[in-house]
Write an enzyme that holds these catalytic residues in place. Structure first.
Site, PDB file in Angstrom:
ATOM      1  N   ASP A  33       0.906  -1.123  -0.033  1.00 46.98           N
ATOM      2  CA  ASP A  33       0.177   0.166  -0.242  1.00 46.98           C
ATOM      3  C   ASP A  33       1.078   1.248  -0.117  1.00 46.98           C
ATOM      4  O   ASP A  33       1.803   1.519   0.845  1.00 46.98           O
ATOM      5  CB  ASP A  33      -0.816   0.191   1.261  1.00 46.98           C
ATOM      6  CG  ASP A  33      -2.178   1.123   0.957  1.00 46.98           C
ATOM      7  OD1 ASP A  33      -3.351   0.540   0.924  1.00 46.98           O
ATOM      8  OD2 ASP A  33      -1.856   2.183   1.032  1.00 46.98           O
ATOM      9  N   ILE A  34       0.654   2.157  -0.718  1.00 41.43           N
ATOM     10  CA  ILE A  34       1.583   3.420  -0.804  1.00 41.43           C
ATOM     11  C   ILE A  34       1.440   4.425   0.465  1.00 41.43           C
ATOM     12  O   ILE A  34       2.298   5.032   0.842  1.00 41.43           O
ATOM     13  CB  ILE A  34       0.888   4.339  -2.052  1.00 41.43           C
ATOM     14  CG1 ILE A  34       1.895   5.098  -2.899  1.00 41.43           C
ATOM     15  CG2 ILE A  34      -0.358   5.275  -1.704  1.00 41.43           C
ATOM     16  CD1 ILE A  34       1.614   5.809  -4.029  1.00 41.43           C
ATOM     17  N   ASN A  88     -12.963  -3.057   2.697  1.00 46.38           N
ATOM     18  CA  ASN A  88     -13.983  -2.000   2.827  1.00 46.38           C
ATOM     19  C   ASN A  88     -14.936  -1.977   1.568  1.00 46.38           C
ATOM     20  O   ASN A  88     -14.419  -2.131   0.441  1.00 46.38           O
ATOM     21  CB  ASN A  88     -13.256  -0.568   2.773  1.00 46.38           C
ATOM     22  CG  ASN A  88     -12.303  -0.265   4.002  1.00 46.38           C
ATOM     23  OD1 ASN A  88     -12.709  -0.895   5.215  1.00 46.38           O
ATOM     24  ND2 ASN A  88     -11.081   0.291   3.688  1.00 46.38           N
ATOM     25  N   GLY A  94     -15.410   3.804   3.576  1.00 46.31           N
ATOM     26  CA  GLY A  94     -14.281   4.557   3.485  1.00 46.31           C
ATOM     27  C   GLY A  94     -13.375   3.822   2.044  1.00 46.31           C
ATOM     28  O   GLY A  94     -12.139   4.279   1.732  1.00 46.31           O
ATOM     29  N   GLN A  95     -14.398   3.021   1.368  1.00 50.04           N
ATOM     30  CA  GLN A  95     -13.548   2.562   0.090  1.00 50.04           C
ATOM     31  C   GLN A  95     -13.217   3.511  -0.964  1.00 50.04           C
ATOM     32  O   GLN A  95     -14.335   4.391  -1.143  1.00 50.04           O
ATOM     33  CB  GLN A  95     -14.645   1.320  -0.671  1.00 50.04           C
ATOM     34  CG  GLN A  95     -13.707   0.821  -1.891  1.00 50.04           C
ATOM     35  CD  GLN A  95     -14.762  -0.357  -2.494  1.00 50.04           C
ATOM     36  OE1 GLN A  95     -15.797  -0.490  -2.292  1.00 50.04           O
ATOM     37  NE2 GLN A  95     -14.368  -0.959  -3.421  1.00 50.04           N
ATOM     38  N   HIS A 101     -10.176  -5.274  -3.233  1.00 51.75           N
ATOM     39  CA  HIS A 101      -9.029  -5.607  -2.580  1.00 51.75           C
ATOM     40  C   HIS A 101      -9.153  -5.867  -1.177  1.00 51.75           C
ATOM     41  O   HIS A 101      -9.864  -5.548  -0.386  1.00 51.75           O
ATOM     42  CB  HIS A 101      -7.895  -4.384  -2.738  1.00 51.75           C
ATOM     43  CG  HIS A 101      -8.474  -2.950  -2.117  1.00 51.75           C
ATOM     44  ND1 HIS A 101      -9.600  -2.420  -3.031  1.00 51.75           N
ATOM     45  CD2 HIS A 101      -8.217  -2.293  -1.053  1.00 51.75           C
ATOM     46  CE1 HIS A 101      -9.946  -1.199  -2.340  1.00 51.75           C
ATOM     47  NE2 HIS A 101      -9.215  -1.339  -1.197  1.00 51.75           N
ATOM     48  N   LEU A 102      -8.018  -6.950  -0.742  1.00 50.57           N
ATOM     49  CA  LEU A 102      -8.047  -7.012   0.848  1.00 50.57           C
ATOM     50  C   LEU A 102      -6.805  -6.528   1.278  1.00 50.57           C
ATOM     51  O   LEU A 102      -5.767  -6.470   0.642  1.00 50.57           O
ATOM     52  CB  LEU A 102      -7.695  -8.698   0.859  1.00 50.57           C
ATOM     53  CG  LEU A 102      -9.054  -9.755   0.803  1.00 50.57           C
ATOM     54  CD1 LEU A 102      -9.558  -9.707  -0.354  1.00 50.57           C
ATOM     55  CD2 LEU A 102      -8.454 -11.108   1.236  1.00 50.57           C
ATOM     56  N   HIS A 103      -7.122  -5.778   2.430  1.00 54.47           N
ATOM     57  CA  HIS A 103      -5.783  -5.074   3.095  1.00 54.47           C
ATOM     58  C   HIS A 103      -5.321  -6.407   4.171  1.00 54.47           C
ATOM     59  O   HIS A 103      -6.328  -6.904   4.983  1.00 54.47           O
ATOM     60  CB  HIS A 103      -6.298  -4.034   4.100  1.00 54.47           C
ATOM     61  CG  HIS A 103      -6.814  -2.893   3.088  1.00 54.47           C
ATOM     62  ND1 HIS A 103      -6.138  -1.608   2.956  1.00 54.47           N
ATOM     63  CD2 HIS A 103      -8.094  -2.467   2.668  1.00 54.47           C
ATOM     64  CE1 HIS A 103      -6.751  -0.883   2.335  1.00 54.47           C
ATOM     65  NE2 HIS A 103      -8.175  -1.109   2.285  1.00 54.47           N
TER      66      HIS A 103
HETATM   67  P1  5GP Z   1      -9.779   1.402   0.286  1.00 58.44           P
HETATM   68  O1  5GP Z   1      -9.952   2.646   1.089  1.00 58.44           O
HETATM   69  O2  5GP Z   1     -10.489   1.587  -1.393  1.00 58.44           O
HETATM   70  O3  5GP Z   1     -10.016   0.181   0.966  1.00 58.44           O
HETATM   71  O4  5GP Z   1      -8.118   1.311  -0.065  1.00 58.44           O
HETATM   72  C1  5GP Z   1      -7.565   1.601  -0.991  1.00 58.44           C
HETATM   73  C2  5GP Z   1      -6.104   1.644  -0.583  1.00 58.44           C
HETATM   74  O5  5GP Z   1      -5.391   1.961  -1.855  1.00 58.44           O
HETATM   75  C3  5GP Z   1      -5.598   2.737   0.234  1.00 58.44           C
HETATM   76  O6  5GP Z   1      -5.015   1.944   1.492  1.00 58.44           O
HETATM   77  C4  5GP Z   1      -4.497   3.563  -0.507  1.00 58.44           C
HETATM   78  O7  5GP Z   1      -3.576   4.059   0.365  1.00 58.44           O
HETATM   79  C5  5GP Z   1      -4.116   2.509  -1.294  1.00 58.44           C
HETATM   80  N1  5GP Z   1      -3.609   3.240  -2.661  1.00 58.44           N
HETATM   81  C6  5GP Z   1      -4.409   4.082  -3.247  1.00 58.44           C
HETATM   82  N2  5GP Z   1      -3.692   4.681  -4.470  1.00 58.44           N
HETATM   83  C7  5GP Z   1      -2.489   3.710  -4.556  1.00 58.44           C
HETATM   84  C8  5GP Z   1      -1.456   3.835  -5.382  1.00 58.44           C
HETATM   85  O8  5GP Z   1      -1.485   4.410  -6.487  1.00 58.44           O
HETATM   86  N3  5GP Z   1      -0.360   2.735  -5.336  1.00 58.44           N
HETATM   87  C9  5GP Z   1      -0.487   1.910  -4.064  1.00 58.44           C
HETATM   88  N4  5GP Z   1       0.178   1.004  -3.963  1.00 58.44           N
HETATM   89  N5  5GP Z   1      -1.643   2.015  -3.253  1.00 58.44           N
HETATM   90  C10 5GP Z   1      -2.481   2.947  -3.498  1.00 58.44           C
END
Ligand code: 5GP
Ligand code: ZN
Length: 115
Positions: A33-34, A88, A94-95, A101-103
């Site tokens: 994750d970035i 999410n 907060g998606q 995706h799974l964190h």
């Molecule tokens: P969500 O909030 O949709 O469950 O999670 C999206 C995740 O994607 C966030 O934790 C965010 O930091 C990550 N993310 C967003 N943009 C990028 C990117 O360009 N590269 C990577 N590696 N992660 C990203």
């Protein structure tokens, strides 16, 4: 669902946007994750474009492969005291990225309930 050219994670899977890849096979892609929220914070995604967990078809075998991959990566990262796997779904959760995706989060303690 076919690849969505507008989707950030479809573009990461295709290599159009760079990422720190930790695993890849025919169905699954995993990367760092970035904006990590824990010492280990990986994203595990299907190569197929599925927007949210609510769109997962009943009995879809890739779902099991995603969980299996999270567990294997947790083992590789030696998260012996535990870890959290989070999905999410839509705005209230907060998606941000609408590609399933799974964190995988680990390396610290997490509170419950989540905020
Ligand atoms: P969500 O909030 O949709 O469950 O999670 C999206 C995740 O994607 C966030 O934790 C965010 O930091 C990550 N993310 C967003 N943009 C990028 C990117 O360009 N590269 C990577 N590696 N992660 C990203
Ligand atoms: Zn996508």
């Amino acid at each position: 669902m076919p690849r969505d050219p507008e989707c950030l994670f479809c573009r990461i899977i295709a290599g159009e946007i760079p990422s720190k890849k930790v695993y890849e096979d025919a169905e699954v892609f995993a990367f760092e994750d970035i904006r990590p929220q824990a010492p280990v914070h990986l994203l595990i995604v299907p190569k197929e474009h599925i927007p949210t967990v609510a769109d997962v078809p009943a009995g879809w075998p890739v779902m099991g492969r995603l969980v299996e991959t999270a567990n294997r990566l947790a083992k590789e990262k030696e998260l012996i005291f535990g870890y959290r796997v989070v999905i999410n779904c839509r705005a209230d959760a907060g998606q941000e990225v609408f590609h399933l995706h799974l964190h995988l989060l680990g390396g610290r303690k997490f509170s419950w309930p989540p905020g």
